[in-house]
Design an enzyme around this catalytic site. Structure first.
Site, PDB file in Angstrom:
ATOM      1  N   HIS A 227      62.816   3.106   5.433  1.00  9.42           N
ATOM      2  CA  HIS A 227      62.533   2.177   6.562  1.00  9.42           C
ATOM      3  C   HIS A 227      62.500   0.774   6.173  1.00  9.42           C
ATOM      4  O   HIS A 227      61.760  -0.140   6.300  1.00  9.42           O
ATOM      5  CB  HIS A 227      61.677   2.766   7.525  1.00  9.42           C
ATOM      6  CG  HIS A 227      61.877   1.839   8.862  1.00  9.42           C
ATOM      7  ND1 HIS A 227      61.092   1.719   9.788  1.00  9.42           N
ATOM      8  CD2 HIS A 227      62.993   1.644   9.442  1.00  9.42           C
ATOM      9  CE1 HIS A 227      60.980   1.639  10.747  1.00  9.42           C
ATOM     10  NE2 HIS A 227      62.628   0.915  10.314  1.00  9.42           N
TER      11      HIS A 227
ATOM     12  N   CYS B 120      56.005   0.367  11.590  1.00  8.00           N
ATOM     13  CA  CYS B 120      56.584   0.700  10.580  1.00  8.00           C
ATOM     14  C   CYS B 120      57.081  -0.417   8.696  1.00  8.00           C
ATOM     15  O   CYS B 120      56.596  -0.378   8.395  1.00  8.00           O
ATOM     16  CB  CYS B 120      57.760   1.576  10.573  1.00  8.00           C
ATOM     17  SG  CYS B 120      57.404   2.572  11.438  1.00  8.00           S
TER      18      CYS B 120
ATOM     19  N   LYS C 227      60.523   9.096   4.530  1.00  7.19           N
ATOM     20  CA  LYS C 227      60.816   7.926   4.864  1.00  7.19           C
ATOM     21  C   LYS C 227      61.363   6.689   4.337  1.00  7.19           C
ATOM     22  O   LYS C 227      60.702   6.643   4.087  1.00  7.19           O
ATOM     23  CB  LYS C 227      60.786   7.658   5.938  1.00  7.19           C
ATOM     24  CG  LYS C 227      60.819   6.334   7.119  1.00  7.19           C
ATOM     25  CD  LYS C 227      59.909   6.253   8.860  1.00  7.19           C
ATOM     26  CE  LYS C 227      59.537   5.277   9.397  1.00  7.19           C
ATOM     27  NZ  LYS C 227      59.180   5.219  10.493  1.00  7.19           N
TER      28      LYS C 227
ATOM     29  N   LYS D   1      49.581   1.252  18.823  1.00 11.49           N
ATOM     30  CA  LYS D   1      50.837   0.615  17.688  1.00 11.49           C
ATOM     31  C   LYS D   1      51.372  -0.876  18.590  1.00 11.49           C
ATOM     32  O   LYS D   1      51.865  -0.349  19.827  1.00 11.49           O
ATOM     33  CB  LYS D   1      51.712   2.051  17.813  1.00 11.49           C
ATOM     34  CG  LYS D   1      53.060   1.420  16.333  1.00 11.49           C
ATOM     35  CD  LYS D   1      54.150   2.201  16.627  1.00 11.49           C
ATOM     36  CE  LYS D   1      55.341   2.020  15.648  1.00 11.49           C
ATOM     37  NZ  LYS D   1      56.614   3.171  15.546  1.00 11.49           N
TER      38      LYS D   1
END
Length: 535
Positions: free
Chosen positions: A126, A70, A124, A301
């Site tokens: 982050h 992310c 989001k 991922k």
């Protein structure tokens, strides 16, 4: 085609006539969405008609890369710089850690602010929140509704970190928004995005950054969540986790439809650029307690296999004369900043790592770059890059535990793709009224879908094993990374390792910090907050 070009150029010229009429930019970022989780890449299992409608009337980015997790991806999107040059290349920012995307980096909304854009963010962040000046309102956004950390519960909006610190994380601006409690996150973000569009002053250009929680896992004790009535629509999916994931994905797709419909209702679609992207590959087969699918790509991922870094991506706009089509030029998430600046007729800074590929998006006749660093993480001893058709992968993640191929495939005969749903979707109906509608012949949609699907030679026995391998693949011919060519082309391996060494010479030290116990939400009314400003 000439008529389409001419109309697009006239529209482009009129749109850019004044600063106040630059095209609206709507950037929709999905979280942890896998390559095979959208219908337009060939899966029939979970319908995504709204996302597919944009894909089949826009440009499908079939050779599009992201970072494996992310925070690095979001940093590349916002700065146009590779994470190895901003210290963001290793892991993610955990909610208890006192660091973030460096303040000296100029972000996409700050560039757009100088062009008189109204910058709104939903969802989001982050990219750091230990101090207020790392949060969205201090980095170019005029408003933010959403959360600061990496994940949350879809209903109570709490987040539990690795130390089992636990707190609420939903804000409007800088203020905790308790009123969101009990409502499904994707629905909240959809309503906020639609409200933003419906109340926007059309005389000014809008940048809406809609960064979803979906389809990321929530907290470990209840990772996958969707409304029961939505999940029940997928009773034909036997696996319970995948069935719930399908509900999460369906709600995400509905949000895309709501946003496109709202833009159409306000008369903004013909003056818009809509981008849909994932932030990284899907966590499949239980990775991160999730049930995404990257089939038939390798890995998940947080790996440098194609399943971890080859992302779902598309762009839709009436400004694109050669659409719909499948684009196979190389592109990376760091390319959006320079490309969008070009698209709105602004100058592109020279210090960026990202490439301006707007002309490649406009027309398939132009060639893209052929060399791309995927990542270097010296803390873990892993790296990968693309050069032409070849990809070099060095090192192992997770001790090779996630080096396989993970479904479900979602292909026939178990399922059937319903093209009618795409045409009848809210997005499909909205774009039908624009100069960039879906193809009139459904067979053309199916041809685009076939061109955007990946197939692999099932007769090849997978290779590339060992504790610290160096693997070489021709990913144009072998996108599933089955056939390791390192023994066949040893001189090419040497050349690519030398190229990797050149990149490595420019790497800055990762900024990651250890957890700060003072971040514990129990000290701050059980909320995640900018604790370093308060101690």
């Amino acid at each position: 085609m000439f008529t389409r070009w001419w109309c697009a150029l006239l529209l482009f010229s009129s749109v850019l006539a004044t600063n106040q009429t630059r095209p609206h930019i709507i950037f929709i970022l999905a979280d942890d969405l896998g390559w095979n989780d959208v219908g337009f890449h060939g899966s029939d299992q979970v319908p995504t008609p709204n996302i597919d409608a944009l894909a089949y009337s826009g440009v499908i980015l079939n050779n599009y890369y992201v970072l494996p997790v992310c925070s690095p991806s979001r940093s590349a999107l916002m700065t146009g710089r590779h994470p190895i040059h901003t210290g963001m290349q290793h892991s993610v920012i955990f909610a208890n850690e006192p660091w973030g995307l460096p303040l000296e980096e100029k972000l996409l909304p700050e560039y757009l602010q100088e062009l008189s854009y109204v910058n709104r963010m939903v969802g989001k962040w982050h990219l750091g929140h230990f101090r207020a000046n790392y949060t969205p309102l201090h980095r170019g956004f005029e408003s933010h509704y959403g959360y600061w950390g990496g994940h949350q519960d879809y209903y109570d909006h709490t987040a539990q970190d690795s130390l089992r610190y636990w707190g609420y994380d939903m804000r409007r601006g800088m203020e905790v928004h308790w009123e969101s409690y009990g409502y499904y996150t994707t629905d909240l973000f959809s309503r906020e995005a639609v409200r933003t569009i419906m109340h926007h002053d059309k005389a000014r250009s809008l940048f809406l950054y809609l960064a979803h929680l979906a389809t990321h896992s929530a907290n470990p004790y209840r990772p996958l969540q969707a409304p029961a009535e939505t999940v029940n629509k997928f009773s034909y999916i036997a696996d319970k986790q995948r069935r719930t994931f399908a509900g999460m994905l369906s709600k995400l797709d509905q949000c895309v439809g709501d946003v496109v419909a709202a833009l159409g209702e306000r008369g903004m679609l013909n003056n818009s650029i809509i981008i849909f992207s994932t932030d990284n590959g899907g966590p499949a087969a239980g990775f991160n307690l999730n049930a995404a699918s990257n089939w038939p790509l390798r890995g998940v991922k947080d790996t440098l296999w194609e399943g971890g870094v080859r992302g779902v991506g598309l762009v839709w706009s009436p400004l694109i004369p050669e659409a719909p089509r499948v684009a196979n030029h190389l592109m990376h998430i760091q390319d959006w900043l320079p490309s969008l600046l070009h698209a709105v007729n602004a100058s592109v800074p020279s210090h960026l790592d990202g490439h301006d590929v707007w002309t490649n998006i406009l027309s398939e006749s132009s060639s893209s770059y052929d060399q791309l660093l995927l990542n270097i993480d010296n803390e873990r001893g892993i790296a990968a890059l693309r050069k032409g058709d070849f990809k070099l992968v060095k090192g192992r993640t997770w001790d090779g535990q996630w080096d396989g191929w993970y479904g479900p495939s979602g292909r026939k005969p178990a399922y059937r793709y319903n093209v009618t749903l795409v045409y009848d979707s809210p997005a499909g109906r909205a774009i039908a009224k624009t100069s960039s509608p879906l193809p009139s012949n459904p067979d053309d949609v199916l041809r685009l879908r076939a061109a955007a699907s990946v197939s692999c030679d099932s007769d090849i026995k997978p290779t590339c094993a060992g504790p610290s391998p160096v693997c070489l693949f021709n990913v144009r011919r072998d996108p599933c990374e089955l056939d390791n060519l390192s023994d066949k082309y040893p001189l090419l391996v040497v050349a690519l390792q030398e190229l990797l060494d050149q990149y490595n010479a420019t790497v800055v030290k990762p900024l990651n910090k250890t957890a700060d116990p003072r971040s514990n939400p129990k000290y701050w009314n059980y909320t995640w907050t900018n604790w370093m400003d308060k101690i």
